[in-house]
Structures are given as structure tokens and as C-alpha cells.
Design an enzyme around this catalytic site. Structure first.
Site, PDB file in Angstrom:
ATOM      1  N   ARG A   1       2.277 -15.770 -24.395  1.00 38.96           N
ATOM      2  CA  ARG A   1       3.203 -14.654 -24.615  1.00 38.96           C
ATOM      3  C   ARG A   1       4.580 -15.016 -24.051  1.00 38.96           C
ATOM      4  O   ARG A   1       4.917 -14.744 -22.914  1.00 38.96           O
ATOM      5  CB  ARG A   1       2.677 -13.391 -23.939  1.00 38.96           C
ATOM      6  CG  ARG A   1       3.554 -12.170 -24.159  1.00 38.96           C
ATOM      7  CD  ARG A   1       2.998 -10.994 -23.379  1.00 38.96           C
ATOM      8  NE  ARG A   1       3.896  -9.869 -23.413  1.00 38.96           N
ATOM      9  CZ  ARG A   1       4.917  -9.689 -22.600  1.00 38.96           C
ATOM     10  NH1 ARG A   1       5.194 -10.604 -21.679  1.00 38.96           N
ATOM     11  NH2 ARG A   1       5.669  -8.616 -22.693  1.00 38.96           N
ATOM     12  N   TRP A   2       5.387 -15.675 -24.904  1.00 41.26           N
ATOM     13  CA  TRP A   2       6.756 -15.948 -24.469  1.00 41.26           C
ATOM     14  C   TRP A   2       7.716 -15.170 -25.365  1.00 41.26           C
ATOM     15  O   TRP A   2       7.561 -15.073 -26.571  1.00 41.26           O
ATOM     16  CB  TRP A   2       7.077 -17.433 -24.459  1.00 41.26           C
ATOM     17  CG  TRP A   2       6.617 -18.262 -25.610  1.00 41.26           C
ATOM     18  CD1 TRP A   2       6.489 -17.911 -26.920  1.00 41.26           C
ATOM     19  CD2 TRP A   2       6.230 -19.649 -25.529  1.00 41.26           C
ATOM     20  NE1 TRP A   2       6.059 -18.963 -27.659  1.00 41.26           N
ATOM     21  CE2 TRP A   2       5.894 -20.048 -26.844  1.00 41.26           C
ATOM     22  CE3 TRP A   2       6.167 -20.578 -24.495  1.00 41.26           C
ATOM     23  CZ2 TRP A   2       5.482 -21.347 -27.132  1.00 41.26           C
ATOM     24  CZ3 TRP A   2       5.756 -21.858 -24.789  1.00 41.26           C
ATOM     25  CH2 TRP A   2       5.409 -22.235 -26.087  1.00 41.26           C
ATOM     26  N   LEU A   3       8.717 -14.572 -24.713  1.00 44.92           N
ATOM     27  CA  LEU A   3       9.673 -13.738 -25.425  1.00 44.92           C
ATOM     28  C   LEU A   3      10.664 -14.621 -26.168  1.00 44.92           C
ATOM     29  O   LEU A   3      10.932 -15.762 -25.791  1.00 44.92           O
ATOM     30  CB  LEU A   3      10.394 -12.814 -24.442  1.00 44.92           C
ATOM     31  CG  LEU A   3       9.474 -11.937 -23.580  1.00 44.92           C
ATOM     32  CD1 LEU A   3      10.303 -11.019 -22.697  1.00 44.92           C
ATOM     33  CD2 LEU A   3       8.500 -11.135 -24.433  1.00 44.92           C
TER      34      LEU A   3
ATOM     35  N   ASN B   1      11.887 -27.298 -20.000  1.00 42.45           N
ATOM     36  CA  ASN B   1      12.020 -25.907 -19.589  1.00 42.45           C
ATOM     37  C   ASN B   1      10.781 -25.516 -18.800  1.00 42.45           C
ATOM     38  O   ASN B   1       9.659 -25.801 -19.206  1.00 42.45           O
ATOM     39  CB  ASN B   1      12.177 -24.983 -20.802  1.00 42.45           C
ATOM     40  CG  ASN B   1      12.239 -23.514 -20.384  1.00 42.45           C
ATOM     41  OD1 ASN B   1      11.241 -22.800 -20.432  1.00 42.45           O
ATOM     42  ND2 ASN B   1      13.398 -23.076 -19.945  1.00 42.45           N
TER      43      ASN B   1
ATOM     44  N   TYR C   1       4.967 -17.480 -18.056  1.00 45.38           N
ATOM     45  CA  TYR C   1       4.560 -16.651 -19.185  1.00 45.38           C
ATOM     46  C   TYR C   1       3.080 -16.301 -19.016  1.00 45.38           C
ATOM     47  O   TYR C   1       2.270 -17.173 -18.684  1.00 45.38           O
ATOM     48  CB  TYR C   1       4.745 -17.397 -20.513  1.00 45.38           C
ATOM     49  CG  TYR C   1       6.091 -18.057 -20.664  1.00 45.38           C
ATOM     50  CD1 TYR C   1       7.252 -17.301 -20.733  1.00 45.38           C
ATOM     51  CD2 TYR C   1       6.208 -19.451 -20.722  1.00 45.38           C
ATOM     52  CE1 TYR C   1       8.491 -17.915 -20.865  1.00 45.38           C
ATOM     53  CE2 TYR C   1       7.441 -20.065 -20.863  1.00 45.38           C
ATOM     54  CZ  TYR C   1       8.577 -19.285 -20.927  1.00 45.38           C
ATOM     55  OH  TYR C   1       9.805 -19.896 -21.060  1.00 45.38           O
TER      56      TYR C   1
ATOM     57  N   ARG D   1      13.470 -16.671 -24.435  1.00 46.17           N
ATOM     58  CA  ARG D   1      13.130 -17.589 -23.354  1.00 46.17           C
ATOM     59  C   ARG D   1      13.072 -19.034 -23.846  1.00 46.17           C
ATOM     60  O   ARG D   1      12.875 -19.323 -25.014  1.00 46.17           O
ATOM     61  CB  ARG D   1      11.785 -17.185 -22.736  1.00 46.17           C
ATOM     62  CG  ARG D   1      11.762 -15.767 -22.171  1.00 46.17           C
ATOM     63  CD  ARG D   1      12.628 -15.627 -20.931  1.00 46.17           C
ATOM     64  NE  ARG D   1      12.133 -16.422 -19.824  1.00 46.17           N
ATOM     65  CZ  ARG D   1      11.201 -16.016 -18.974  1.00 46.17           C
ATOM     66  NH1 ARG D   1      10.646 -14.818 -19.123  1.00 46.17           N
ATOM     67  NH2 ARG D   1      10.815 -16.790 -17.981  1.00 46.17           N
TER      68      ARG D   1
ATOM     69  N   GLU E   1      15.267 -26.832 -14.555  1.00 45.07           N
ATOM     70  CA  GLU E   1      14.479 -26.245 -13.477  1.00 45.07           C
ATOM     71  C   GLU E   1      13.750 -27.314 -12.677  1.00 45.07           C
ATOM     72  O   GLU E   1      13.573 -27.170 -11.466  1.00 45.07           O
ATOM     73  CB  GLU E   1      13.466 -25.237 -14.030  1.00 45.07           C
ATOM     74  CG  GLU E   1      14.053 -23.966 -14.602  1.00 45.07           C
ATOM     75  CD  GLU E   1      14.307 -24.056 -16.095  1.00 45.07           C
ATOM     76  OE1 GLU E   1      14.654 -23.025 -16.694  1.00 45.07           O
ATOM     77  OE2 GLU E   1      14.168 -25.169 -16.661  1.00 45.07           O
TER      78      GLU E   1
ATOM     79  N   ASP F   1       1.898  -3.714 -17.425  1.00 40.37           N
ATOM     80  CA  ASP F   1       3.154  -4.438 -17.299  1.00 40.37           C
ATOM     81  C   ASP F   1       3.981  -3.895 -16.141  1.00 40.37           C
ATOM     82  O   ASP F   1       3.635  -2.880 -15.532  1.00 40.37           O
ATOM     83  CB  ASP F   1       3.952  -4.360 -18.611  1.00 40.37           C
ATOM     84  CG  ASP F   1       4.658  -5.659 -18.923  1.00 40.37           C
ATOM     85  OD1 ASP F   1       5.348  -6.180 -18.025  1.00 40.37           O
ATOM     86  OD2 ASP F   1       4.513  -6.170 -20.041  1.00 40.37           O
TER      87      ASP F   1
END
Length: 498
Positions: free
Chosen positions: A202-204, A185, A189, A207, A249, A298
Site C-alpha cells: 500500500r504505497w500512495l 528510495n 508502507y 510517494r 535516504e 488508520d
């Protein structure tokens, strides 16, 4: 991808040279502070659709000039995003059609159709990764006590932010049970720098990187990670495009670039990394350790809340001998994420039309944070049609999960014109009949307007003409000159002196 106007850009440098030849790069020789000033320069330039920026003498918080130049505003215009995709901007819709075909390939219809698809098959061969033994990104290698993120020109963009923030790193992860490139993947981030060898990742939760992290943590293991800074444009854009989940990707970057991806073995983690990058950070994201991340500016135009995210220990920094650092800022539009979102809107439209052929156009206003509001124009055929489109977009397409306002208009309304949309709402919408309100649905947890973190409401506005059982009143007819009147005035116009 058989759609390409420019030669393949093997690395960031080739892409910058291409932009430079077009007069679309500005080089800043004056020292510029990494704390706040560089982001403010960038903000003013992108607001004027200005060029990509090369800051040749970035200055850190101690006043030291760092030897690593900074590139910013790389994708600050629609034209540069299209160039990164290898095409001229007028061909974005064509590329979108090709992406739609990848998501929903049609069965071959005879020999002629098979021959017509040969260019796509040849392009698919370019998705196979090539392994490089001596990559330029490993010309300089620092491990152990030599790892020092302070040697990189990492920006602090806004007053009140928690510290320096890495913003344009392509983060590579894989699941614990597979080492094949197909399972990789790639995602963008942001990472808060905590010290010489520690950052916050910081990955949601939704994701791909966070998904892999959860799989490694379930086995009690830290997650191997590689962060490539300054890759070729195809790799960067593949990491942010709305690709099908099953499409790698890495492989898609080769299709997009028109050349095979070049990868190399990382030095300290079991991953392959983009061989022609400027900089790669290697390390492990802890299965258990977290740290409070933020506040940071942000894309909403606000500072985000402070929340815990996992900590990454950097085990190696590998670079070219003379690396360049790629950076950006995030804030209220216009910023680079907003420009990317507006350009990707054109790529995304054919995909939406495949799912809902009655959709004529879609606009995601950049100033509404790119995805939180959508204006949809449709060819309306039956009562309730607008509501069906709202429900379908929210429920069927993952890209609309966080869209909290959908306005549906008829195909005689330009959804990209606020004047047209305002007219449609004012004349075709009634609050007692044409509102759709849904509560407790998934919402971007950065949206502090929602009553609960990650859970909030959605609103649909039906601003279409009402037909059939939708109304009991005679509906108005739109004012419009006849073709005969238009033709007569066209012929008369040059004589009027107007």
C-alpha cells in the site's frame, strides 16, 4: 551529521541495549496474542509515555507460541525518537538547523567559514555506503517453497481488520534505469499479508516507491523490492523524515548515524539491503496484479476504505539466526506516528523559517492527525500578511499539501496552547472578513470528510490583530501589567503567604 550525543547504533540491538541501560525497556514474558491483544497493550503503554516493549512469547491465531520476539513502542516517546536520531531531545532544534542547511546550503564566505564547515564535510564522507559480503541478515535464507510469512509474528491490530499487517518495514525501491544507491528510495508502507508468499503493497501515488513502481510498470516489468524489518534507528528515521527529494535516504542515514551505511546484495532481487537488519523480505511488486486492501485502522482513528493496491510476491525471507520482529499499531493519537510527527515538528521549524523568516513557531497538533491542522505564529508587519503565509505554506512547501486547516496568530500567542489559540480566534477573528476558503485542492485520500477522494477544500483562519486597511475600527489593546507592577509584586510575593 556532526551533531551527535550518543555513539552510532549499528543495528536495532545496539539501540535497544542503549534504551535498556536507561531503564526504558520493559520485557513481557507472559504469552500475548498477536490478534488484537498486543496492540491493546501497546496502546495503553504509549498513552502513559511508557517504555519500549519486548514481547518475548508472541502467540498467533492458532495458539502457537512463535520463537521470534516482538519489539513495539520503540519510538513511543519524544526522548526515544531523539535518541534514535543520536541526540538528546533538547538538541532537536539544533539538528533542525543542520537539516535546513542541507536543504539550502549557503555559499562559503571566506577561509574561516570554510574551516568551520569541515565537520560537515567529514560527516558527508560517512554517506558513502559500504558493501558487506556476509551480512548477519542472511544467516538464515528461505526461498521458493520455504517462504512462509506465517513464521513471522505479524499483528492484527483492530477488530474487523482484513488480516495481519506488516507495519514497520523499510521498503527499498529503485528506478529501472539506475542501480546506484543514490537513486534508491526508502519508505515505510504497510503491507497486508495475503498468504505465505504474497502481500499487498500500500504505497500512495505521491510517494517514491509508487513513482518507481509506475516507471517499472511502464516498461511492462514487475518492481524489485526489499523490505527490511528491524533496521538501525537512523535508517528507519531517514525513511520517514521530510528530506529533500534529491537527497538519498540511504546516504542521509549514514550522515544521521555518524557511520557509513552497511549494505549487502539481496539474494533474489537486484537491490542492496541493510546488512544489519533483523529480517528482510525480498520480492517483486506486480506491474498488473492488484488486490483489495483493508479495511485497517488508520492514524485518523477510523478504518480506511477498501481499495485496490499492487500485490508483491515474496521470493525470499532472510533473517539473523535469532531475529526480532519490529511492529506497531496505527490509530487515533497517541500512536507512534503521532509521536514521530510531533518530534519532527521541531526539526521542521527551522526549514519553515528559512522559507518564511517572519514565522515564529509552528504547531501541528498530533490529535489532528499530525498534519491536517497547523497553527502558525508570525511577526505580522502589513495588511494581508496572514493570508500570504497561508498561501505560501499551501503552495510552496510539499509538507503542507494535505494540511486542510491553517490558523495564523500573532507572536504574542503561544500556538501550542489551545487556550491562547481559542482566545485569539475569539477576539481577533471575524467570520465575514478573516476566512480563506479554497476548494478542489489535493487532500489525503484517506480523509473521507472530503467530497471527492483525494480532492477537497482548505480553510484558513486569520486570528491576528488587524492593522491598516484590514479594519476601519479602533483595535483593542491587550491587557498587561507594567514591568514596575510585576517587579513590586515579585518582591512582595514571599510575604503574602500564597
Amino acid at each position: 551529521m556532526p551533531i551527535r550525543d550518543f555513539p552510532p547504533f549499528r543495528d536495532l540491538r545496539e539501540f535497544v541495549r542503549h534504551l535498556d541501560a536507561a531503564g526504558d525497556v520493559a520485557r513481557v514474558a507472559e504469552p500475548v496474542d498477536l490478534v488484537h491483544d498486543m496492540a491493546e497493550v501497546h496502546r495503553r503503554v504509549i498513552a502513559r509515555d511508557g517504555p519500549a516493549l519486548v514481547f518475548e512469547r508472541p502467540r498467533d491465531a492458532s495458539g502457537r507460541i512463535l520463537p521470534v520476539p516482538v519489539i513495539a513502542n520503540l519510538f513511543g516517546t519524544r526522548e526515544r525518537v531523539a535518541a534514535g536520531l543520536g541526540i538528546r531531545p533538547e538538541r532537536l532544534a539544533e539538528l533542525g538547523e543542520a537539516l535546513a542547511s542541507l536543504r539550502e546550503p549557503q555559499p562559503v564566505d571566506g577561509l574561516r567559514d570554510a574551516l568551520a564547515r569541515l565537520p560537515i564535510l567529514r560527516a558527508a564522507m560517512r554517506t558513502r555506503a559500504e558493501t558487506v559480503d556476509r551480512p548477519v541478515v542472511q544467516e538464515e535464507v528461505r526461498t521458493g517453497r520455504d517462504v512462509d510469512l506465517g513464521t513471522l509474528p505479524v499483528q492484527t491490530c483492530w477488530p474487523g481488520e482484513a488480516g495481519p499487517l506488516i507495519t514497520w518495514g523499510v521498503v527499498t525501491t529503485r528506478p529501472p534505469d539506475s542501480e546506484t544507491v543514490a537513486g534508491y528510495n526508502l519508505g515505510i508502507y504497510r503491507m497486508q499479508v495475503l498468504g505465505p508468499d504474497r502481500v499487498i503493497m500500500r504505497w500512495l501515488h505521491h510517494r517514491g516507491g509508487a513513482k518507481h513502481h509506475a516507471q517499472w510498470a511502464a516498461q511492462g516489468k514487475d518492481t524489485p523490492v526489499a523490505v527490511a524489518i528491524g533496521t538501525d534507528p537512523a535508517t528507519m528515521l531517514a525513511a520517514v523524515l521530510p528530506l529533500p527529494e534529491a537527497l538519498s535516504e540511504v546516504r542521509f542515514s549514514g550522515l544521521l548515524r555518524g557511520a557509513r551505511p552497511r549494505l549487502a546484495k539481496a539474494r533474489t532481487v537486484p537491490l542492496l539491503v541493510p546488512a544489519d537488519s533483523e529480517i528482510v523480505l525480498e520480492g517483486f511488486v506486480s506491474a498488473t496484479e492488484t488486490a483489495p486492501e483493508g479495511p485497517f485502522g488508520d492514524h485518523t482513528g477510523y478504518y480506511n476504505a477498501v481499495e485496490p493496491f499492487p500485490v508483491m510476491r515474496v521470493t525470499a525471507i532472510t533473517t539473523r539466526r535469532d531475529p526480532t520482529y519490529l511492529s506497531t499499531f496505527t490509530g487515533r493519537a497517541p500512536d507512534e506516528p503521532a509521536v514521530l510527527g510531533a518530534t519532527f515538528n521541531e526539526l521542521f521549524l527551522p526549514i519553515v523559517k528559512r522559507a518564511f523568516p517572519e514565522i515564529v513557531d509552528v504547531w501541528l497538533p498530533p490529535h489532528a492527525c499530525s498534519y491536517r491542522m497547523a497553527i502558525i505564529a508570525i511577526k505580522k508587519r502589513y495588511p494581508g500578511h496572514a493570508r500570504r503565509i497561508m498561501m505560501g505554506l499551501w503552495g510552496m512547501l510539499p509538507q503542507f499539501t494535505y494540511t486542510k486547516l491553517i490558523v495564523v496568530v500573532d507572536d504574542d500567542v503561544d500556538p501550542r496552547s489551545w487556550d491562547d489559540v481559542a482566545w485569539a480566534i475569539a477576539t481577533r477573528f471575524d467570520a465575514s472578513r478573516d476566512l480563506v476558503v479554497i476548494d478542489r485542492t489535493p487532500i489525503d485520500y484517506l480523509d473521507f470528510a472530503s467530497p471527492l477522494s483525494g480532492l477537497g477544500g482548505k480553510l484558513g483562519i486569520d486570528a491576528t490583530n488587524k492593522i491598516g486597511t484590514e479594519t476601519s475600527r479602533e483595535w483593542g489593546a491587550v491587557l498587561k501589567a507594567t514591568p514596575e507592577v510585576t517587579a513590586r509584586v515579585d518582591a512582595l510575593w514571599s510575604k503574602l503567604g500564597l
